[in-house]
Design a protein around this motif. Sequence first.
Motif, PDB file in Angstrom:
ATOM      1  N   ALA A  91       5.901 -33.352 -45.847  1.00  0.00           N
ATOM      2  CA  ALA A  91       5.696 -32.040 -46.010  1.00  0.00           C
ATOM      3  C   ALA A  91       4.253 -31.499 -46.108  1.00  0.00           C
ATOM      4  CB  ALA A  91       6.528 -31.383 -47.052  1.00  0.00           C
ATOM      5  N   GLU A  92       3.516 -31.875 -46.894  1.00  0.00           N
ATOM      6  CA  GLU A  92       2.202 -31.471 -47.188  1.00  0.00           C
ATOM      7  C   GLU A  92       1.194 -31.547 -46.053  1.00  0.00           C
ATOM      8  OE1 GLU A  92      -1.382 -31.612 -50.585  1.00  0.00           O
ATOM      9  OE2 GLU A  92       0.587 -32.713 -50.870  1.00  0.00           O
ATOM     10  N   CYS A  93       1.540 -32.878 -45.423  1.00  0.00           N
ATOM     11  CA  CYS A  93       0.653 -33.321 -43.957  1.00  0.00           C
ATOM     12  C   CYS A  93       0.884 -32.397 -42.907  1.00  0.00           C
ATOM     13  CB  CYS A  93       0.932 -34.582 -43.555  1.00  0.00           C
ATOM     14  SG  CYS A  93       0.118 -35.585 -45.049  1.00  0.00           S
ATOM     15  N   ILE A  94       2.405 -32.003 -42.903  1.00  0.00           N
ATOM     16  CA  ILE A  94       2.666 -31.210 -41.870  1.00  0.00           C
ATOM     17  C   ILE A  94       2.219 -29.816 -42.079  1.00  0.00           C
ATOM     18  CG2 ILE A  94       4.800 -29.784 -40.715  1.00  0.00           C
ATOM     19  CD1 ILE A  94       6.496 -32.547 -41.165  1.00  0.00           C
ATOM     20  N   ASP A  95       2.187 -29.303 -43.396  1.00  0.00           N
ATOM     21  CA  ASP A  95       1.537 -27.745 -43.314  1.00  0.00           C
ATOM     22  C   ASP A  95       0.004 -28.034 -43.139  1.00  0.00           C
ATOM     23  OD1 ASP A  95       3.901 -27.095 -44.434  1.00  0.00           O
ATOM     24  OD2 ASP A  95       3.568 -27.203 -46.357  1.00  0.00           O
ATOM     25  N   ASP A  96      -0.604 -29.155 -43.647  1.00  0.00           N
ATOM     26  CA  ASP A  96      -1.969 -29.070 -43.361  1.00  0.00           C
ATOM     27  C   ASP A  96      -2.356 -29.158 -41.729  1.00  0.00           C
ATOM     28  OD1 ASP A  96      -2.550 -29.179 -45.742  1.00  0.00           O
ATOM     29  OD2 ASP A  96      -3.078 -31.522 -45.911  1.00  0.00           O
ATOM     30  N   ALA A  97      -1.619 -29.938 -41.029  1.00  0.00           N
ATOM     31  CA  ALA A  97      -1.774 -30.042 -39.530  1.00  0.00           C
ATOM     32  C   ALA A  97      -1.390 -28.822 -38.663  1.00  0.00           C
ATOM     33  CB  ALA A  97      -0.898 -31.112 -38.880  1.00  0.00           C
ATOM     34  N   THR A  98      -0.321 -28.070 -39.129  1.00  0.00           N
ATOM     35  CA  THR A  98       0.081 -26.776 -38.327  1.00  0.00           C
ATOM     36  C   THR A  98      -0.924 -25.646 -38.582  1.00  0.00           C
ATOM     37  OG1 THR A  98       1.769 -26.444 -40.015  1.00  0.00           O
ATOM     38  CG2 THR A  98       2.437 -27.438 -38.155  1.00  0.00           C
ATOM     39  N   GLY A  99      -1.350 -25.758 -39.920  1.00  0.00           N
ATOM     40  CA  GLY A  99      -2.173 -24.752 -40.377  1.00  0.00           C
ATOM     41  C   GLY A  99      -3.618 -24.871 -39.674  1.00  0.00           C
ATOM     42  N   PRO A 158       2.309 -41.511 -45.283  1.00  0.00           N
ATOM     43  CA  PRO A 158       3.011 -42.329 -46.275  1.00  0.00           C
ATOM     44  C   PRO A 158       4.119 -41.522 -47.045  1.00  0.00           C
ATOM     45  CG  PRO A 158       0.807 -41.297 -47.293  1.00  0.00           C
ATOM     46  CD  PRO A 158       0.987 -41.043 -45.782  1.00  0.00           C
ATOM     47  N   ARG A 159       4.785 -42.043 -47.815  1.00  0.00           N
ATOM     48  CA  ARG A 159       6.202 -41.652 -48.304  1.00  0.00           C
ATOM     49  C   ARG A 159       5.738 -40.456 -49.122  1.00  0.00           C
ATOM     50  NH1 ARG A 159      11.242 -43.561 -48.626  1.00  0.00           N
ATOM     51  NH2 ARG A 159      10.769 -45.274 -47.785  1.00  0.00           N
ATOM     52  N   GLY A 160       6.588 -39.253 -49.203  1.00  0.00           N
ATOM     53  CA  GLY A 160       6.305 -38.045 -49.995  1.00  0.00           C
ATOM     54  C   GLY A 160       5.168 -37.391 -49.825  1.00  0.00           C
ATOM     55  N   GLN A 161       4.481 -37.567 -48.697  1.00  0.00           N
ATOM     56  CA  GLN A 161       3.484 -36.917 -48.293  1.00  0.00           C
ATOM     57  C   GLN A 161       3.786 -35.845 -46.949  1.00  0.00           C
ATOM     58  OE1 GLN A 161       0.575 -36.385 -49.717  1.00  0.00           O
ATOM     59  NE2 GLN A 161       1.442 -37.525 -51.541  1.00  0.00           N
ATOM     60  N   LYS A 169      -5.190 -38.203 -47.834  1.00  0.00           N
ATOM     61  CA  LYS A 169      -3.611 -38.278 -48.153  1.00  0.00           C
ATOM     62  C   LYS A 169      -2.870 -39.469 -47.902  1.00  0.00           C
ATOM     63  CE  LYS A 169      -2.616 -33.139 -48.256  1.00  0.00           C
ATOM     64  NZ  LYS A 169      -3.900 -32.842 -48.045  1.00  0.00           N
ATOM     65  N   GLY A 170      -3.787 -40.623 -47.514  1.00  0.00           N
ATOM     66  CA  GLY A 170      -3.129 -41.879 -47.129  1.00  0.00           C
ATOM     67  C   GLY A 170      -2.605 -42.040 -45.636  1.00  0.00           C
TER      68      GLY A 170
END
Length: 432
Positions: free
Chosen positions: A225-233, A220-223, A278-279
Motif C-alpha cells: 500500500a505504501e509503495c503504491i502511494d509513493d509510486a502513483t504520487g 516486500p510483504r506489508g509494504q 522500503k525493501g
Amino acid sequence: MTITHNHLTSRCGLCTSPVTALRLTAGGQRACATCVAPMQVCDYCDLPTAAAAPADDYGDLCVVCTNTLGLYPCDECPTLIGHGDTCTVHSALRPPAFTCDHCRTRRTGETASLATQERELCNACVGYFHVCEDCNLFDEYSTAVDSSDSPQAFCYSCARDHDYYECLSCERLIDQGDYCVNHIDHAAYDAIHDYYFKPEPIFHGTGPRYLGMELEINVPRGQLAECIDDATGALGELGYLKQDESIARGFELVTHPMSYRWALESFPWHLLDNLQAKGCTGDDIGLHVHISRAAFVNSFHVYRWMKFVYRNASDVQTLARRQSSYAAFDDHERVMVKETCKGERIPQRTLAINTQPEDTLELRVFASSLDIGQVQAALAFADASVSYTRDLTISDLAQRGAWNWDSFTRWILTRPKYSPLTRELENLACAC
C-alpha cells in the motif's frame, strides 16, 4: 521316509554319492544320510529342508509349505505371517490402532496426538491444528497476528479473551485495523490496473524518438500500500501501475512515451531510491523499453538496428545483466530479421526484441533494477542504438566494422548525453 536299495545303484540327489538308503527332502530330492544330517525338519510336513523360516503359529517351515499356506514375511523381521503386516512380537510393540477424529481414517502403527477436548489426531491431520500460546491446547485455527506482525496462535476462547478478531478478508486473527498482514494492501490494489490496461498515450518531450519504460518491481510483504502511494504520487500523469504474472508480489511501473533527454531531466528518479529503501527489488524480473516506430527512418533502419542488437547478443546481455527465455536471442530470428522487417512474419513476443506492438518495438533484454544508473543506462542504450544505426552505410558496415560493439562504444564516448551508458559500461568492465 527312507528308501532302501539292495544294490549300490542309487546316488544321492545332492552329493551324487552311491548309497543304499535315500531320504525324501522338502524340495522333492532324494538325499543320503550325510546330506540330510545338517538340515532342519519342516514343522508342517516333517521333511528335511535346507532352508526353514520361522512362522507365527507354525514353527519353522520349508519354502514349499510357506507357499502352500500363503505366508509372507513380517514388515519388521523375517518371521512368516498369514495376515496383517507384523508378526505377534512386533504387533505387541506397535502403538494401538485408533480412528483419527479429523479425517475419520483408521490408523495403525502411529501414536495419536491429542487436540482440544482430547480428540485423537493422526500425523497427517495434526498439521492443520495449532497449539494455543495461551492455554497450550490444540485448536483448528490459523495463526493469529498482532500489531507488530509477529505470529501468535490462539484458540477461539483465548482469542476473545485477548480482544482478537478476524481479518475482513480471511479468518486470520488480528488485534487492530481491518486486515491482517496478508490482506492489509487490499484497498491499494485498486490502484494497480490489470495486465491489458492501455490508456491513450501522453507524450513528454520532443519526438519522434520516444521511449516507454516498463519497470517490474518486487514489493516486500506489508509494504504494498505504501509503495503504491509513493509510486502513483511521484508519477502523476507520467505513468501508471499494472499487474504482471511474472511478479509474485508487486507491480509493473509503466511510463507514457518520453524523449530520452526529457526522461533524464524530468522522470522522478528519487522514487527508485525510495522504493529501494522500503525493501523493493528487481530480482528475477525485467525492465522493458518500448521505442516508437516513428523513431526509425524506414524499414532499412529497423533492419540495421535489429541486426546490430542480435549480432552483439553477448555484449547486450552483459549490459542488460541477464539472460532470459523471456528475452531470448534466437539464431533463427537473427537470420530472419529481414523478413520480419518486411512484415512477412510476426515472431513470438518473448524474444530480445518484440515486434508485435503496432506502434513500438519492445527491447526486452534488461534485468529490472532500482539502481538509478542502471535504469538510465537502459534508456540510454535504447536511444543511442537507434541513433547509431540510423545513418550507417554499406561502407560503414563492410569496411569500417560498424556492426562491432567496439565501434558503438567509441561512438557513444563522443556524445556526452549518453554518459549514463558510458558509466555503466565502465562499471561492468571494472567488475570483470
